[in-house]
Motif scaffolding. Sequence first.
Motif, PDB file in Angstrom:
ATOM      1  N   THR A   1      27.545  44.379  47.289  1.00  0.00           N
ATOM      2  CA  THR A   1      27.678  42.561  46.253  1.00  0.00           C
ATOM      3  C   THR A   1      29.419  42.361  47.389  1.00  0.00           C
ATOM      4  O   THR A   1      30.083  43.799  46.798  1.00  0.00           O
ATOM      5  CB  THR A   1      27.479  42.196  45.612  1.00  0.00           C
ATOM      6  OG1 THR A   1      27.753  42.756  45.058  1.00  0.00           O
ATOM      7  CG2 THR A   1      25.175  42.513  45.845  1.00  0.00           C
TER       8      THR A   1
ATOM      9  N   PRO B   1      26.975  47.966  52.850  1.00  0.00           N
ATOM     10  CA  PRO B   1      25.975  46.913  53.003  1.00  0.00           C
ATOM     11  C   PRO B   1      26.133  46.680  54.193  1.00  0.00           C
ATOM     12  O   PRO B   1      27.345  47.689  54.332  1.00  0.00           O
ATOM     13  CB  PRO B   1      26.700  46.028  52.505  1.00  0.00           C
ATOM     14  CG  PRO B   1      27.941  46.751  51.878  1.00  0.00           C
ATOM     15  CD  PRO B   1      27.938  47.799  51.699  1.00  0.00           C
ATOM     16  N   GLU B   2      24.982  45.654  55.088  1.00  0.00           N
ATOM     17  CA  GLU B   2      25.585  45.662  56.352  1.00  0.00           C
ATOM     18  C   GLU B   2      25.981  44.068  56.734  1.00  0.00           C
ATOM     19  O   GLU B   2      26.660  43.748  57.692  1.00  0.00           O
ATOM     20  CB  GLU B   2      24.043  45.302  56.925  1.00  0.00           C
ATOM     21  CG  GLU B   2      23.176  46.217  57.422  1.00  0.00           C
ATOM     22  CD  GLU B   2      23.113  47.692  57.670  1.00  0.00           C
ATOM     23  OE1 GLU B   2      24.193  46.732  59.157  1.00  0.00           O
ATOM     24  OE2 GLU B   2      22.900  48.314  58.338  1.00  0.00           O
ATOM     25  N   SER B   3      26.041  42.668  55.622  1.00  0.00           N
ATOM     26  CA  SER B   3      27.242  42.147  56.140  1.00  0.00           C
ATOM     27  C   SER B   3      28.524  42.268  55.731  1.00  0.00           C
ATOM     28  O   SER B   3      28.688  42.868  54.842  1.00  0.00           O
ATOM     29  CB  SER B   3      26.087  40.879  55.135  1.00  0.00           C
ATOM     30  OG  SER B   3      26.606  41.289  53.677  1.00  0.00           O
ATOM     31  N   LYS B   4      29.412  41.549  56.450  1.00  0.00           N
ATOM     32  CA  LYS B   4      30.488  41.402  55.635  1.00  0.00           C
ATOM     33  C   LYS B   4      30.767  41.077  55.012  1.00  0.00           C
ATOM     34  O   LYS B   4      30.131  39.875  54.182  1.00  0.00           O
ATOM     35  CB  LYS B   4      31.753  40.920  57.683  1.00  0.00           C
ATOM     36  CG  LYS B   4      32.717  40.792  57.153  1.00  0.00           C
ATOM     37  CD  LYS B   4      33.831  40.325  58.191  1.00  0.00           C
ATOM     38  CE  LYS B   4      33.281  39.451  58.973  1.00  0.00           C
ATOM     39  NZ  LYS B   4      33.921  38.537  59.750  1.00  0.00           N
TER      40      LYS B   4
ATOM     41  N   PRO C   1      32.690  38.597  51.639  1.00  0.00           N
ATOM     42  CA  PRO C   1      32.776  37.555  52.234  1.00  0.00           C
ATOM     43  C   PRO C   1      34.474  37.517  51.457  1.00  0.00           C
ATOM     44  O   PRO C   1      35.347  36.345  52.028  1.00  0.00           O
ATOM     45  CB  PRO C   1      32.368  36.796  51.119  1.00  0.00           C
ATOM     46  CG  PRO C   1      31.555  38.152  49.751  1.00  0.00           C
ATOM     47  CD  PRO C   1      31.624  39.242  50.511  1.00  0.00           C
TER      48      PRO C   1
ATOM     49  N   THR D   1      18.517  48.274  63.272  1.00  0.00           N
ATOM     50  CA  THR D   1      19.662  48.032  62.445  1.00  0.00           C
ATOM     51  C   THR D   1      20.714  48.649  63.019  1.00  0.00           C
ATOM     52  O   THR D   1      20.776  49.629  63.394  1.00  0.00           O
ATOM     53  CB  THR D   1      19.140  47.604  61.336  1.00  0.00           C
ATOM     54  OG1 THR D   1      18.942  48.872  60.889  1.00  0.00           O
ATOM     55  CG2 THR D   1      18.018  47.043  60.763  1.00  0.00           C
ATOM     56  N   ASP D   2      22.016  48.031  62.588  1.00  0.00           N
ATOM     57  CA  ASP D   2      23.711  48.470  62.403  1.00  0.00           C
ATOM     58  C   ASP D   2      22.941  50.423  62.195  1.00  0.00           C
ATOM     59  O   ASP D   2      22.610  50.784  61.211  1.00  0.00           O
ATOM     60  CB  ASP D   2      24.442  47.715  61.959  1.00  0.00           C
ATOM     61  CG  ASP D   2      24.619  46.878  62.877  1.00  0.00           C
ATOM     62  OD1 ASP D   2      24.977  45.950  62.344  1.00  0.00           O
ATOM     63  OD2 ASP D   2      24.784  46.701  64.479  1.00  0.00           O
TER      64      ASP D   2
ATOM     65  N   ARG E   1      36.927  43.004  52.460  1.00  0.00           N
ATOM     66  CA  ARG E   1      38.124  43.241  53.577  1.00  0.00           C
ATOM     67  C   ARG E   1      39.372  42.963  52.996  1.00  0.00           C
ATOM     68  O   ARG E   1      39.705  42.415  52.146  1.00  0.00           O
ATOM     69  CB  ARG E   1      37.814  41.760  54.218  1.00  0.00           C
ATOM     70  CG  ARG E   1      36.362  42.627  54.846  1.00  0.00           C
ATOM     71  CD  ARG E   1      35.997  41.173  55.776  1.00  0.00           C
ATOM     72  NE  ARG E   1      35.701  40.107  54.768  1.00  0.00           N
ATOM     73  CZ  ARG E   1      36.517  38.361  55.514  1.00  0.00           C
ATOM     74  NH1 ARG E   1      37.059  38.514  56.845  1.00  0.00           N
ATOM     75  NH2 ARG E   1      35.701  37.580  55.375  1.00  0.00           N
TER      76      ARG E   1
ATOM     77  N   LEU F   1      32.289  47.677  59.137  1.00  0.00           N
ATOM     78  CA  LEU F   1      32.198  47.673  59.316  1.00  0.00           C
ATOM     79  C   LEU F   1      30.689  47.099  60.363  1.00  0.00           C
ATOM     80  O   LEU F   1      30.841  47.841  60.781  1.00  0.00           O
ATOM     81  CB  LEU F   1      32.876  45.774  59.864  1.00  0.00           C
ATOM     82  CG  LEU F   1      33.626  45.631  58.026  1.00  0.00           C
ATOM     83  CD1 LEU F   1      34.622  45.202  58.696  1.00  0.00           C
ATOM     84  CD2 LEU F   1      32.667  45.502  56.969  1.00  0.00           C
ATOM     85  N   ALA F   2      29.997  45.985  60.324  1.00  0.00           N
ATOM     86  CA  ALA F   2      29.262  46.314  61.371  1.00  0.00           C
ATOM     87  C   ALA F   2      28.628  45.939  63.070  1.00  0.00           C
ATOM     88  O   ALA F   2      28.948  47.388  63.471  1.00  0.00           O
ATOM     89  CB  ALA F   2      27.816  44.871  61.380  1.00  0.00           C
ATOM     90  N   GLN F   3      30.276  45.540  63.602  1.00  0.00           N
ATOM     91  CA  GLN F   3      30.509  45.268  64.952  1.00  0.00           C
ATOM     92  C   GLN F   3      30.845  47.305  65.225  1.00  0.00           C
ATOM     93  O   GLN F   3      30.230  47.488  66.535  1.00  0.00           O
ATOM     94  CB  GLN F   3      31.631  45.173  65.042  1.00  0.00           C
ATOM     95  CG  GLN F   3      32.656  45.202  64.658  1.00  0.00           C
ATOM     96  CD  GLN F   3      33.620  44.013  63.443  1.00  0.00           C
ATOM     97  OE1 GLN F   3      32.006  43.933  62.825  1.00  0.00           O
ATOM     98  NE2 GLN F   3      34.679  44.351  63.021  1.00  0.00           N
TER      99      GLN F   3
END
Length: 937
Positions: free
Chosen positions: A7, A505-508, A510, A640-641, A668, A710-712
């Motif tokens: 998180t 985590p998959e999400s960037k 915040p 998924t990534d 980040r 990160l995801a990309q």
Amino acid sequence: MALEVGTGISPGIAAQLEARKKVIGKTKDRTNDDLMYMNSKTGWVKLSSGVNTLTDAEVAQLRIQKGRLTIKGDDTLAKSNILLGGVLRPDGGLRAGLETSGNVDETKAYLLRPSMGFRPMGGITSMTVKSKNTYGTLREADVKFSVWSLEEFEIMERLYLRPGFTMLLEWGHSLYINNDADPKLQKTIKTISPDLFFKKGLEMSKLTDEIKKLRQESDYNYEGMVGYCKNFSWNYNSNGGYDCSVSIISTGEILESAPVKLSPGNLIPKAEMDSATSEEGKEQRKSIFHYFLQKLALIKQGTVTKSSLAGYAPSLAAPLQEFTAYWAAVEINDSWIWDTETPMHWVPLGLILDIYNNFVAIKDLTKAPGTSSATMCKFNTDIKKSTKFITGPKHFSPDPLICVLPAPNDEGLGIMPFIHGVTQGQTKEESSDVLNILVNSLYLKSKFDEALDTDGKFNKSMSDVLKSILDGISTALGGVNDFDIAYDEEDEGGTFYVIDRNLTPESKPPAELTLVGVNSIYKEISISSKISNETSSQIAIAAQGTTQNYSENVENMLKWNPGIVDRVVVTKDVQTNNKDGEEAVKADQEEVLQDWKDSIKTFFTDFTGGGYEKEELEAVKTEHAHYTVENITRRPASGTDAGPSPIPVELTLKLDGIGGFRIASTFRISPGLLPDKYNGKFGYIITGVEHTIGTNSVWETSVTTQFYLLAQLKQEARQPQVINPAPAPSPKAVAAANYTPPGPVQPGDDPAPIINPKKVGAVGYNASPLVANSKSNGGQNGLLDQKNPKLLVFIGETSGASSYYKNPATKAAEYMLHPAAFKAWQAWKADMKAGGVAYRMSSGYRSQVHQGGLKAGSTVAKPGSSPHGWGGALDFGNLYQIVNGSGDPTRNLNGRKTPAYKQMATLGAKHGWYNPWRLSDVSGTDELWHFEYWGPA
């Protein structure tokens, strides 16, 4: 609250960091409060003892354990000797003045001692708090204090140099700024009230809740912990004083010494146990886990539940949660003479933890059973709060003698029908929940047996045994998981979780932290690799490998080597015979893989049917790690990534002390620190936090993090490596291809619906993300007001620029933008330059005064409502010239058919810049020259 790995850091922490930047970043007009904050803040430390003193009668009563729970003791001594700077008065105030009579006056700072004269009160000299253990979730503090007379030392020794007794440690800043849009200096120190800490029947969770509350109320300029005295030391110094040191460990440390061996005879009624002289009785009395496994072995039915266990061990089963386990009698073909049928069970990991919570974990007998504070150092067994692990439809364990997964492999590998319920449809559990992993009972027994030494005594703690079990599970599942234990001290007074450390985590995240620049608040920043010998060898082989036959964390590490090749050894690989070409090598590998899959299916058919050979088990493990990396982390069937594992590279930050940084939270960093090719590609997961207040009385915090993709970039990890790729097209060719509209434009059609199909900008600019962000950081009259334009960014465009805004560095009139809009403009500009697209800017940021001076008209926004006022809009004179400034829809429609508009608008949309829908829908208020930054669609 459940532990959630990955998180983002608390929004309150991010806001405090931004508030500090606002003060530090000022280059003029600093206030007295600003100067006080920057130069006068000091750290404070408060230490309170949980020791109560006993009378002689109470000591005698405790010695014989008579009425033990009624013995409370007296807290007067502890209340009168709380350490904060010096020693606080009994009423909580600061001591001051001299006591000259020789009597003890607990309000004075200096006392007259007959043997030594005037002596100062004692006080804390320094403090260090370090995170330790898995993910740093346990904390250990080292507090140093000095006392200056034997009389005071006798008191402090009794209160603070007491191993095993509770301590409350708090610390913070004497001056700090709050999180207001215009940060205000705060001078009030808040700590936990003695009324709460010395309250009769206090629950640990109440203290942790209050610590959390004070963190938030102080905007994270406060921190605290509850723990136990672990060790102490003291030295007599030449000045006649005593230099003392006490080590305080957070409550979760108890797990490190919690014994597995707790005699079931003290927990289970005698009638439910076999005779102590029988083999069964001897086995049962080794530990509560041996008792459970011995009773479980008596249950010979396919599906085992809590009610099944209750038939053999009712007192053991009674407090446990509902569960589903499985049984089978597996035949092992030991020799040509006879075979052995071995009954075994597969039980959910959560069941083992549930037995620990109910029968091994330490209980506070003064608390009501079942309450959050009754069990100390408990594990989470709530499936709704279970952490996840890396898995997928192709994941499986080839070794059912260690564990199996609750969901079947979709290639038919590693399937045990009586567990997976393939025909009955029994399994409905969440297959990615750690608590649902099914562990073999014989494997569990071997691990609990290992905890016994040759004398039959346990020399390993529950932590040791559980970590050993988890290591075996990690290996059996192909090595893509790294199971371990993490402690969340804020969850119901402290809760342990089993986690997969490889699951990032998959999400960037915040929050994005700005680490460098004139307003940087960071004192030290360092980056270092933490590569093991094993990983280093794999990297050396795989740096330009062709088969990708290496583990997931190595693959992630190789993302640090983009666009380069080893000049001396161009390609490294373990493949030795490739004379027949890559296709032949690939075919050979696929054949080997298929043979391995066939052997897996044969083994499991034998295992669940007619019996298996022990040698078969080792044979089926050969390709498993490679198969798992390929199918679970690189190319998961779920889409998924890939690449979830952390990278063995650490980023460490040191800054003025701040509370609330939680282990396993993420953030980040903004561009400006790493080389550009790394920007935006990595997140940072916190693995350690350290707080120090030294002899200079300054509170500093060091945060240790680990990089993760990160995801990309994880998506890139899925793509197969290309040998001798074709030359990349030139940037100009790429840009030229990009500015073609993504659909045919028919004669007479408006291209706006094709370039802007989602109708971005259909409503006013106040609905944009940029405005929302600006308002949360000061608003139109704060962040972007004409009086404070330095928070905007000069963008280097000068042609026709208004004289309102002159860059102090270049002395030239330049356009300005909001920082987010400027970053996207740079990318848009680079694409136009590469594609040969000409443009001429004619307007950027406008203050309210500037906006008010424009010629009034239907298309001129009122001051305060213009997108230009937020630094989020640009006008282009070359497009304005196309229609001669006319609002006539026909002229605007024709203007949009020109290559100049189509090229600029299409490239702009790539980077979040749009000719907004409300000004491009031939409504009579068209402005094809006006573009606004709305961010990615």
